[in-house]
Design a protein around this motif. Structure first.
Motif, PDB file in Angstrom:
ATOM      1  N   ALA A 121       2.429  47.398  10.146  1.00 42.78           N
ATOM      2  CA  ALA A 121       2.506  48.712  10.802  1.00 42.78           C
ATOM      3  C   ALA A 121       2.008  49.848   9.917  1.00 42.78           C
ATOM      4  O   ALA A 121       2.024  51.006  10.334  1.00 42.78           O
ATOM      5  CB  ALA A 121       3.939  48.979  11.228  1.00 42.78           C
ATOM      6  N   THR A 122       1.546  49.553   8.719  1.00 46.69           N
ATOM      7  CA  THR A 122       1.133  50.610   7.793  1.00 46.69           C
ATOM      8  C   THR A 122       0.018  51.472   8.373  1.00 46.69           C
ATOM      9  O   THR A 122       0.070  52.704   8.300  1.00 46.69           O
ATOM     10  CB  THR A 122       0.684  50.007   6.444  1.00 46.69           C
ATOM     11  OG1 THR A 122       1.697  49.126   5.965  1.00 46.69           O
ATOM     12  CG2 THR A 122       0.431  51.089   5.416  1.00 46.69           C
ATOM     13  N   GLY A 123      -0.997  50.852   8.953  1.00 42.23           N
ATOM     14  CA  GLY A 123      -2.116  51.602   9.532  1.00 42.23           C
ATOM     15  C   GLY A 123      -1.664  52.538  10.645  1.00 42.23           C
ATOM     16  O   GLY A 123      -2.086  53.700  10.716  1.00 42.23           O
ATOM     17  N   THR A 124      -0.784  52.046  11.488  1.00 40.50           N
ATOM     18  CA  THR A 124      -0.248  52.862  12.576  1.00 40.50           C
ATOM     19  C   THR A 124       0.546  54.034  12.010  1.00 40.50           C
ATOM     20  O   THR A 124       0.446  55.163  12.505  1.00 40.50           O
ATOM     21  CB  THR A 124       0.656  52.000  13.489  1.00 40.50           C
ATOM     22  OG1 THR A 124      -0.100  50.891  13.961  1.00 40.50           O
ATOM     23  CG2 THR A 124       1.186  52.797  14.657  1.00 40.50           C
ATOM     24  N   ALA A 125       1.322  53.779  10.975  1.00 42.00           N
ATOM     25  CA  ALA A 125       2.122  54.845  10.362  1.00 42.00           C
ATOM     26  C   ALA A 125       1.236  55.919   9.759  1.00 42.00           C
ATOM     27  O   ALA A 125       1.540  57.118   9.844  1.00 42.00           O
ATOM     28  CB  ALA A 125       3.045  54.258   9.295  1.00 42.00           C
ATOM     29  N   LYS A 126       0.121  55.519   9.154  1.00 35.81           N
ATOM     30  CA  LYS A 126      -0.821  56.498   8.599  1.00 35.81           C
ATOM     31  C   LYS A 126      -1.379  57.390   9.703  1.00 35.81           C
ATOM     32  O   LYS A 126      -1.464  58.609   9.555  1.00 35.81           O
ATOM     33  CB  LYS A 126      -1.967  55.799   7.868  1.00 35.81           C
ATOM     34  CG  LYS A 126      -1.592  55.205   6.539  1.00 35.81           C
ATOM     35  CD  LYS A 126      -2.815  54.553   5.917  1.00 35.81           C
ATOM     36  CE  LYS A 126      -2.492  53.902   4.606  1.00 35.81           C
ATOM     37  NZ  LYS A 126      -3.689  53.299   3.992  1.00 35.81           N
ATOM     38  N   LYS A 127      -1.781  56.783  10.825  1.00 32.00           N
ATOM     39  CA  LYS A 127      -2.327  57.551  11.945  1.00 32.00           C
ATOM     40  C   LYS A 127      -1.287  58.524  12.493  1.00 32.00           C
ATOM     41  O   LYS A 127      -1.606  59.671  12.816  1.00 32.00           O
ATOM     42  CB  LYS A 127      -2.819  56.605  13.044  1.00 32.00           C
ATOM     43  CG  LYS A 127      -4.068  55.836  12.657  1.00 32.00           C
ATOM     44  CD  LYS A 127      -4.437  54.830  13.732  1.00 32.00           C
ATOM     45  CE  LYS A 127      -5.567  53.942  13.232  1.00 32.00           C
ATOM     46  NZ  LYS A 127      -5.773  52.769  14.060  1.00 32.00           N
ATOM     47  N   LYS A 128      -0.041  58.059  12.608  1.00 34.84           N
ATOM     48  CA  LYS A 128       1.039  58.936  13.088  1.00 34.84           C
ATOM     49  C   LYS A 128       1.247  60.106  12.135  1.00 34.84           C
ATOM     50  O   LYS A 128       1.475  61.234  12.557  1.00 34.84           O
ATOM     51  CB  LYS A 128       2.343  58.148  13.216  1.00 34.84           C
ATOM     52  CG  LYS A 128       2.559  57.484  14.522  1.00 34.84           C
ATOM     53  CD  LYS A 128       3.879  56.751  14.473  1.00 34.84           C
ATOM     54  CE  LYS A 128       4.656  56.954  15.724  1.00 34.84           C
ATOM     55  NZ  LYS A 128       5.906  56.190  15.727  1.00 34.84           N
ATOM     56  N   ALA A 129       1.189  59.820  10.849  1.00 31.40           N
ATOM     57  CA  ALA A 129       1.382  60.878   9.842  1.00 31.40           C
ATOM     58  C   ALA A 129       0.298  61.943   9.977  1.00 31.40           C
ATOM     59  O   ALA A 129       0.586  63.145   9.936  1.00 31.40           O
ATOM     60  CB  ALA A 129       1.389  60.290   8.433  1.00 31.40           C
ATOM     61  N   VAL A 130      -0.940  61.513  10.164  1.00 32.82           N
ATOM     62  CA  VAL A 130      -2.045  62.463  10.302  1.00 32.82           C
ATOM     63  C   VAL A 130      -1.817  63.368  11.514  1.00 32.82           C
ATOM     64  O   VAL A 130      -2.080  64.569  11.468  1.00 32.82           O
ATOM     65  CB  VAL A 130      -3.404  61.727  10.410  1.00 32.82           C
ATOM     66  CG1 VAL A 130      -4.518  62.667  10.816  1.00 32.82           C
ATOM     67  CG2 VAL A 130      -3.733  61.048   9.091  1.00 32.82           C
ATOM     68  N   LYS A 131      -1.280  62.802  12.602  1.00 35.84           N
ATOM     69  CA  LYS A 131      -1.052  63.579  13.824  1.00 35.84           C
ATOM     70  C   LYS A 131       0.201  64.454  13.749  1.00 35.84           C
ATOM     71  O   LYS A 131       0.210  65.548  14.293  1.00 35.84           O
ATOM     72  CB  LYS A 131      -0.923  62.628  15.024  1.00 35.84           C
ATOM     73  CG  LYS A 131      -2.245  62.049  15.477  1.00 35.84           C
ATOM     74  CD  LYS A 131      -2.084  60.964  16.518  1.00 35.84           C
ATOM     75  CE  LYS A 131      -1.528  61.490  17.822  1.00 35.84           C
ATOM     76  NZ  LYS A 131      -1.498  60.450  18.873  1.00 35.84           N
ATOM     77  N   ASN A 132       1.251  63.978  13.069  1.00 31.24           N
ATOM     78  CA  ASN A 132       2.554  64.637  13.172  1.00 31.24           C
ATOM     79  C   ASN A 132       3.027  65.399  11.941  1.00 31.24           C
ATOM     80  O   ASN A 132       3.977  66.161  12.026  1.00 31.24           O
ATOM     81  CB  ASN A 132       3.627  63.600  13.540  1.00 31.24           C
ATOM     82  CG  ASN A 132       3.335  62.929  14.862  1.00 31.24           C
ATOM     83  OD1 ASN A 132       2.803  63.546  15.765  1.00 31.24           O
ATOM     84  ND2 ASN A 132       3.677  61.660  14.968  1.00 31.24           N
TER      85      ASN A 132
END
Length: 196
Positions: A121-132
């Motif tokens: 899930a690391t990649g997904t977490a990075k994308k979420k961080a960029v958005k949120n």
């Protein structure tokens, strides 16, 4: 009447003790954590920024004090987030006006740890961080993907539902440790530990 007064006094003392026990427990466990890791070198950890730049802790942080916040569960990540703004305001944000140049020169990183099946899930977490996440905070968030055992043993963190914070000296040695949700007292202790 004396019987009623004594009974009320006993009940009051019991309630006070019941309320103090959790507080005393938290203080003692926090002190035990500190005592067991203070003076140890922080174990090597390779983490990444949201842009996939690799940062090697503590190697890449030597020469400055470093504050690291580690979390390895969703609940502990929520508590880790309670530290973002206070730490940013204290150690990262640049002072302006008369206070310009009086800030801290320290490394600060918040490190969500993705281990076991969650590593995917690391990649997904990075994308979420960029958005949120506020773009000003993004450079201070690192993502760790890998095994947990080394860090649990070396850093003595067993409770997965709380974040752990470590202050490293200029050589990477742990000089202060605490855990849990943000409090002003913890931030004061962190600041005190960074004084030469």
């Amino acid at each position: 009447m004396a019987f009623v007064f004594r009974t009320l006094l006993i009940i009051k003392n019991y309630v006070m003790k019941k309320q103090l026990l959790p507080i005393l427990f938290l203080l003692l466990t926090s002190q035990l954590l500190s005592a067991q890791v203070i003076g140890k070198m922080f174990p090597d950890m390779e983490a990444e920024t949201v842009e996939d730049k690799k940062i090697n802790l503590p190697t890449d942080t030597k020469g400055k004090y470093t504050l690291l916040g580690l979390a390895y569960s969703k609940k502990s990540e929520d508590e880790l987030n309670s530290w973002f703004n206070p730490v940013y305001n204290k150690f990262i944000r640049k002072a302006t006006g008369l206070l310009a140049g009086m800030g801290y020169d320290v490394n600060v990183y918040f490190v969500p740890m993705f281990t076991g099946v969650n590593a995917a899930a690391t990649g997904t977490a990075k994308k979420k961080a960029v958005k949120n996440v506020d773009p000003q905070l993004l450079p201070y968030i690192l993502f760790y993907r890998g095994e947990l055992k080394t860090y649990k043993e070396a850093l003595d963190f067993e409770k997965k539902d709380v974040p752990y914070f470590f202050v490293l000296d200029k050589e990477g040695k742990i000089v202060y440790a605490t855990s849990g949700r943000f409090t002003p007292d913890k931030l004061d202790d962190i600041e005190d530990s960074m004084e030469d």
